[in-house]
Design a protein around this motif. Structure first.
Motif: not given
Length: 727
Positions: A242, A244-252, A721, A725
């Motif tokens: 996985s 470091a950044k996935g969907q945890q920021l809800d920015d997509h 990643r 991304f």
């Protein structure tokens, strides 16, 4: 970086959006490649046009003379659109669509030919059926199968081919597709719903099931896709740490759509609009590079055809834009999966949505009747609904990251829950007084106001009421909607028949019509109460509560598919003439076979990638570490132990993960060999689930640990990643 991975990454970095020719007004191109009723009016004689309209609305037969006229008109129209070939477009039990193209061409002499297409070619054809799934209905050497025209779904032109939607049946008449049983189920729910509507409105003579699907998907650059053999072969990533950044920021979610993706969406939407698919919505979904499109509601059979057509369009147009579409329900572990929410309702020929509250007590009584009967149908057939959405790929999605759990329940919101509880409590036994009826009707009349404030949305519910429809959220993104719609419309038809029989018996016993309906609704509310759940479907508390309520928890596909062979399942479909016992069991066998083959393919890919790609790359890096340690020893002598401690620890850790991964791969291979020797197909599927698939996550764990230990330049595949991304 491996050469394939490096080349893929370089290709992606040089991509630019491919904008298609702009369309000034979408309304001007809507349905331009469809042989719909307005086109038929132009091309057909009046008699033929009326005959087709009657066939579409009531299922009336079309005689040969009319079929010849329709075929001639259809051919002329298609040729005017540039078509040179035609095909019977059907939906075999592979889950995809099928077609065999023939030319509008017939030699009539030396150097002479004509364009030919008559009623015989339109109405029925005989494709080779030998290689399509049939579940033992026919032998391989018996290749005969028939496609037959479905006039209720209009023909269309794609490229230079006229596509004619058809059913697909065996030589002995059994259904070999999804469309034929869906049409039967829609016919039965129409009849049953019209009978119940007669209690409220004598003008109702037709009820259609409507469907609005929401198609979720991922877009991945084709170069990165082609550098991942697991994506190519299975539709999902089998290895990959996985990011470091996935969907945890809800920015997509609902964010600005990337320009390349927008260019792709514009082109596929324009093509969909030309084919009469009323796509109106597009947006970013929660996970990176995940998107959704959705049309407005349509008649269920047509909506399903349009979804099958749209999935094909997504694939074709994506390739033109250097993308690949991932329709797998769970392409990336740890991120949201993709579903195909089926928004279902019933509508009358008088323009009434039977699952939308009305403006007065009478129309709300009708709403409650269909609303409560739907809940009762879900309650009595929860396991069958679970079987309808079972697949190897959907198993990865259910119960994780915003997908509903495998336990079937219905969410209706707190306000409607209170309304049903009040109705259950306030309908009195025995003869009801005029005052009792008036009070109940007044309370029923408040339902529209209740729903104005009832904006609850429970995304953990498999089956949620959303104001004027039920949303079957558990359906997978790769699925053919027909499977769930066959079951849903069948169980609803059966429940409405039972309700009508019970109400008529009460009326014959002396109750008034309203009194009989209210008392029967009270019974259904009580009997179906345990299927209603308003809480968090992901919590362990719900699993315990569901078990306490007596609800099934069919956690995997092999267990869910056993529902098809239950006597009550076979009786349900036989009583309504949807399937024969032979057809039910054949479909079960096909589903078992599909599950086994998909898990088998994934197991083989895991072994291939581990042994032929990951292990050699890891050993290459480990050898570098060993060479480094040897160099330090040569230079530092006795002081090298401290200087090479990190390298030595890494060599040991790498060896541990390598050994474990190789050992698990060997054990998985042995388990596959044992499973392959099991003759009973249901037991074989269960063995693949319980003794083969169980190795997948453990093998992946060690591979993903190695990914984080090995030099990034040496890792053989594009990393998550990069796939998620890189825009």
């Amino acid at each position: 970086m491996s050469s394939i991975r490096k080349k893929a990454y370089q290709d992606v970095l040089h991509r630019t959006p491919k904008h298609s020719e702009p369309v000034t007004r979408i309304s001007e191109i809507f349905g331009e490649n469809v042989f719909h009723l307005e086109v038929m009016r132009e091309y057909l004689p009046e008699e033929a046009y009326k005959s087709i309209k009657e066939a579409i609305s009531s299922g009336a037969r079309i005689d040969r003379r009319i079929a010849d006229q329709v075929a001639s008109a259809m051919k002329d129209w298609a040729i005017s659109k540039g078509a040179t070939h035609y095909t019977h477009w059907f939906q075999p039990l592979t889950g995809a669509t099928a077609e065999k193209h023939d030319a509008f061409f017939k030699p009539v002499g030396p150097g002479r030919a004509i364009e030919r297409f008559d009623g015989d070619l339109l109405v029925q054809q005989e494709p080779d059926a030998s290689s399509f799934p049939n579940g033992g209905i026919r032998n391989t050497f018996e290749a005969r199968g028939y496609t037959a025209w479905d006039p209720s779904s209009p023909a269309f032109v794609i490229g230079k081919t006229l596509c004619i939607p058809t059913i697909f049946i065996s030589y002995t008449g059994e259904a070999l597709d999804f469309k034929m049983p869906l049409l039967k189920a829609l016919h039965e729910v129409d009849k049953a719903a019209v009978d119940v509507c007669q209690y409220f409105d004598k003008n109702v003579n037709k009820v259609i099931a409507t469907l609005g699907w929401e198609q979720e998907y991922f877009l991945i650059d084709k170069a990165l896709y082609n550098a991942r053999p697991d994506l190519q072969m299975t539709g999902r990533v089998l290895f990959g740490h996985s990011p470091a950044k996935g969907q945890q920021l809800d920015d997509h979610y609902f964010g600005s759509i990337p320009e390349r993706a927008v260019a792709f969406m514009r082109e596929f939407e324009n093509e969909a609009i030309r084919l009469g698919i009323p796509v109106t919505t597009r947006h970013n979904e929660v996970a990176p590079n995940q998107f959704e499109c959705a049309p407005i509601f349509e008649e269920c059979n047509l909506a399903n055809d349009h979804n099958q057509l749209l999935m094909d369009l997504l694939e074709k147009i994506a390739r033109k834009h250097d993308f690949r579409v991932l329709l797998h329900e769970k392409p990336f572990a740890g991120l949201n999966g993709s579903g195909k929410h089926n928004n279902w309702s019933l509508s009358t020929n008088t323009g009434v949505n039977l699952l939308a509250p009305g403006k007065n007590p009478k129309s709300n009584m009708q709403f409650l009747t269909f609303f409560v009967n739907t809940i009762k149908a879900i309650h009595d057939n929860a396991d069958l609904l679970r079987a309808a959405i079972a697949s190897a790929s959907n198993d990865h999605r259910l119960g994780a990251n915003e997908a509903p759990p495998a336990i079937i329940s219905a969410f209706i919101g707190s306000q409607l829950t209170k309304a049903l509880d009040d109705l259950e409590e306030n309908v009195k036994a025995g003869k009801m007084t005029p005052e009792d009826k008036t009070e109940l009707k007044l309370n029923i009349g408040k339902i529209p106001q209740i729903l104005l404030d009832n904006t609850d949305r429970n995304r953990t519910s498999p089956f949620a009421f959303t104001g004027n429809k039920f949303e079957f959220r558990a359906v997978g993104s790769l699925a053919n909607c027909s499977q769930s719609m066959i079951v849903l419309n069948t169980i609803m038809a059966n429940q409405l028949r039972l309700f009508k029989k019970a109400v008529d018996a009460r009326i014959e016993g002396g109750d008034s019509k309203d009194e009989a309906i209210l008392k029967e609704l009270q019974v259904l509310i009580k009997e179906s109460k345990k299927i209603r759940f308003e809480g968090n479907g992901y919590g362990d508390e719900w699993v315990a509560e569901a078990e306490k309520r007596g609800l099934s928890n069919l956690k995997d596909t092999p267990r869910a598919l056993q529902v098809w062979e239950r006597p009550e399942t076979i009786k349900l479909f036989e009583d309504l003439n949807i399937f024969s016992e032979r057809e039910v069991l054949a479909r079960q066998e096909i589903e078992f076979e599909s599950y086994i083959m998909r898990v088998q393919i994934e197991a083989r890919m895991i072994n291939d990638l581990a042994q032929n790609h990951i292990i050699p790359s890891v050993i290459n890096y480990q050898n570098r570490l060993i060479k480094n340690i040897q160099g330090l020893n040569d230079i530092l002598g006795g002081d090298a132990t401290e200087a090479s401690k990190v390298q030595l620890d890494m060599v040991k850790e790498i060896s541990m993960h390598l050994n474990k991964m190789k050992s698990l791969c060997d054990e998985m291979l042995a388990a596959r060999k044992v499973a392959n020797n099991i003759e009973n197909i249901g037991e074989k599927a269960a063995a693949y689930c319980d003794t083969v698939k169980v190795f997948f996550d453990d093998i992946r764990y060690h591979a993903d640990k190695l990914e984080m230990l090995v030099d990034d330049e040496l890792w053989p595949f594009p990393k998550l990643r990069e796939m998620l991304f890189t825009k």
